[in-house]
Design a protein around this motif. Sequence first.
Motif, short mmCIF file in Angstrom:
data_model
loop_
_atom_site.label_atom_id
_atom_site.label_comp_id
_atom_site.label_asym_id
_atom_site.label_seq_id
_atom_site.Cartn_x
_atom_site.Cartn_y
_atom_site.Cartn_z
N PRO A 89 0.83 -1.30 0.13
CA PRO A 89 -0.08 -0.06 0.15
C PRO A 89 1.06 1.22 -0.15
CG PRO A 89 -0.68 -1.66 1.68
CD PRO A 89 0.48 -2.02 1.13
N GLY A 90 0.45 2.35 -0.72
CA GLY A 90 1.24 3.46 -0.96
C GLY A 90 2.46 3.63 -1.67
N TYR A 91 2.65 2.38 -2.53
CA TYR A 91 3.73 2.17 -3.20
C TYR A 91 3.45 1.86 -4.86
CZ TYR A 91 8.19 0.53 -5.38
OH TYR A 91 9.63 0.16 -6.08
N LYS A 92 3.84 2.67 -5.63
CA LYS A 92 3.48 2.39 -6.98
C LYS A 92 4.81 2.33 -8.02
CE LYS A 92 0.85 1.48 -10.59
NZ LYS A 92 0.00 0.26 -10.73
N GLN A 93 5.00 1.39 -8.64
CA GLN A 93 6.29 1.45 -9.50
C GLN A 93 5.91 1.34 -10.82
OE1 GLN A 93 8.76 -2.18 -8.75
NE2 GLN A 93 6.88 -3.54 -8.34
N PHE A 94 6.68 1.97 -11.60
CA PHE A 94 6.73 1.78 -13.18
C PHE A 94 7.88 1.75 -13.77
CE2 PHE A 94 3.23 4.98 -11.54
CZ PHE A 94 2.27 4.74 -12.48
N GLU A 95 8.03 0.98 -14.81
CA GLU A 95 9.26 0.82 -15.26
C GLU A 95 9.78 1.83 -16.16
OE1 GLU A 95 10.09 -3.26 -17.47
OE2 GLU A 95 10.01 -4.21 -15.55
N TYR A 96 8.78 2.53 -16.79
CA TYR A 96 9.07 3.64 -17.64
C TYR A 96 7.77 4.11 -17.92
CZ TYR A 96 11.29 6.78 -21.15
OH TYR A 96 11.98 7.76 -21.87
N VAL A 97 7.50 5.72 -18.25
CA VAL A 97 6.34 6.22 -18.50
C VAL A 97 6.68 7.41 -19.57
CG1 VAL A 97 5.04 6.01 -16.13
CG2 VAL A 97 6.63 8.04 -16.48
N THR A 98 5.70 7.75 -20.34
CA THR A 98 5.88 8.65 -21.35
C THR A 98 4.81 9.88 -21.10
OG1 THR A 98 4.82 7.29 -23.06
CG2 THR A 98 7.24 7.21 -22.95
N THR A 99 3.82 9.34 -21.70
CA THR A 99 2.49 10.41 -21.55
C THR A 99 2.04 10.61 -20.36
OG1 THR A 99 1.04 8.52 -22.02
CG2 THR A 99 1.64 9.71 -24.13
N GLU A 100 2.15 9.77 -19.29
CA GLU A 100 1.86 9.64 -18.12
C GLU A 100 2.64 10.89 -17.09
OE1 GLU A 100 2.82 6.75 -19.30
OE2 GLU A 100 1.44 5.47 -19.14
N LEU A 101 4.01 10.99 -17.53
CA LEU A 101 4.75 11.56 -16.72
C LEU A 101 4.17 12.95 -16.35
CD1 LEU A 101 7.58 11.54 -15.47
CD2 LEU A 101 8.54 12.70 -17.68
N PRO A 102 3.74 13.97 -17.11
CA PRO A 102 3.27 15.27 -16.72
C PRO A 102 2.17 15.10 -15.23
CG PRO A 102 3.13 15.04 -19.14
CD PRO A 102 3.58 13.99 -18.43
N ASN A 103 1.57 14.14 -15.53
CA ASN A 103 0.59 13.82 -14.44
C ASN A 103 1.03 13.42 -13.19
OD1 ASN A 103 -1.58 14.57 -16.06
ND2 ASN A 103 -2.00 12.60 -16.49
N LEU A 104 2.22 12.73 -13.30
CA LEU A 104 2.86 11.86 -12.15
C LEU A 104 3.61 13.18 -11.54
CD1 LEU A 104 3.98 8.43 -13.36
CD2 LEU A 104 2.06 9.30 -11.80
N LEU A 105 4.46 13.99 -12.15
CA LEU A 105 5.07 14.98 -11.80
C LEU A 105 4.28 16.16 -10.99
CD1 LEU A 105 7.59 15.74 -14.88
CD2 LEU A 105 8.09 14.82 -12.47
#
Length: 358
Positions: free
Chosen positions: A238-254
């Motif tokens: 819980p509370g941990y989310k891993q991504f190997e690599y992101v492109t279009t999602e990066l602005p939202n994550l930042l």
Amino acid sequence: MKQQTIILTGGGTAGHVSLNQAIIPSLLKLGYDVHYIGSEQGIEKELIGEAFPQVPFYGISSGKLRRYFSMKNFTDPFRVLAGVMQAFRIIKKVKPQVIFSKGGFVSVPVVMAAKMSGIPVVIHESDVTPGLANKIALPFSSHVFTIFEETLQHLPQEKATCTGSIIRQELFSGDKAKGLAACGFTPEKPVLLVMGGSLGSVVINEALRHNLPELLQTFQIIHLCGKGNSDKALDEMPGYKQFEYVTTELPNLLHAADFIVSRAGSNSIFEFLALHKPMLLIPLSAQKSRGDQILNANLFKKQGYAEVLEEEALTKETFIKSIHTLVSRKSEMVATMEKTQTPKTSEEMAKLILQYKK
């Protein structure tokens, strides 16, 4: 009137592609026929192809430019030579008015072929000191743009200009709520985003995972761990989310992040600066690089934008201590960041490049 054409080149890492990604929409909007030359197996093929399917991509041979002894140093010049001839044929076919190079090994044969073809070349250097590829490209270029003022002292005065940072406009349109939703997070708890560059970082991944139980008491954590570096055993934590690599999602994550831990590639750290994100920088060590990230990180620390933890000093204990220091300095860092100069737009950068066209 015949449509005007530009060729972009650069690759090897996402940092050698991101500026090209930023200016392509502006060039297309200006009516240019945009083409891209990259390496046959490089990350740039995926990044450009995914974002801009309308931009023709040409993969060429390229050799790695090494500052150390390797048997490949005897064979890679032939790969570079093959790349020069491939790029020369592409240039003759496409007939661009100008070529823009973001650097990386693949840009060297392209720049050489451009000189042979009589096509002006504009290059871009994003680190404090020029990289080896751009040093080789410099005599073949019409002009070089830099991000750091400090870089100008390493370049010919008559052909170098500091533009400051250029940020992809889509980064500013990121949505915090969407970023939180993509991770299954809540808005009540701060978010720590940890990343190790486009290829990931084993040492940063390990430092984070060793400290996960303690850090999750304070933060929700987004972990961009690099391709092939995910740990499936942690998927249900819980509370941990891993991504190997992101492109279009990066602005939202930042936009979802309150704090960032990262390497110190200049493109990334200027994006964090533009978004006013307090950052802990762990630059590549001098043993693993030419030391450019160390210079970038220390300059950001001196200017009050970041905390720095040298890779040689990275341990489970120093990692968590540095994050606590980062949190304590949040207000001070954000206030300093808010006083910085507004980054140039991709439209402004595109027009600066195009003034050198044939």
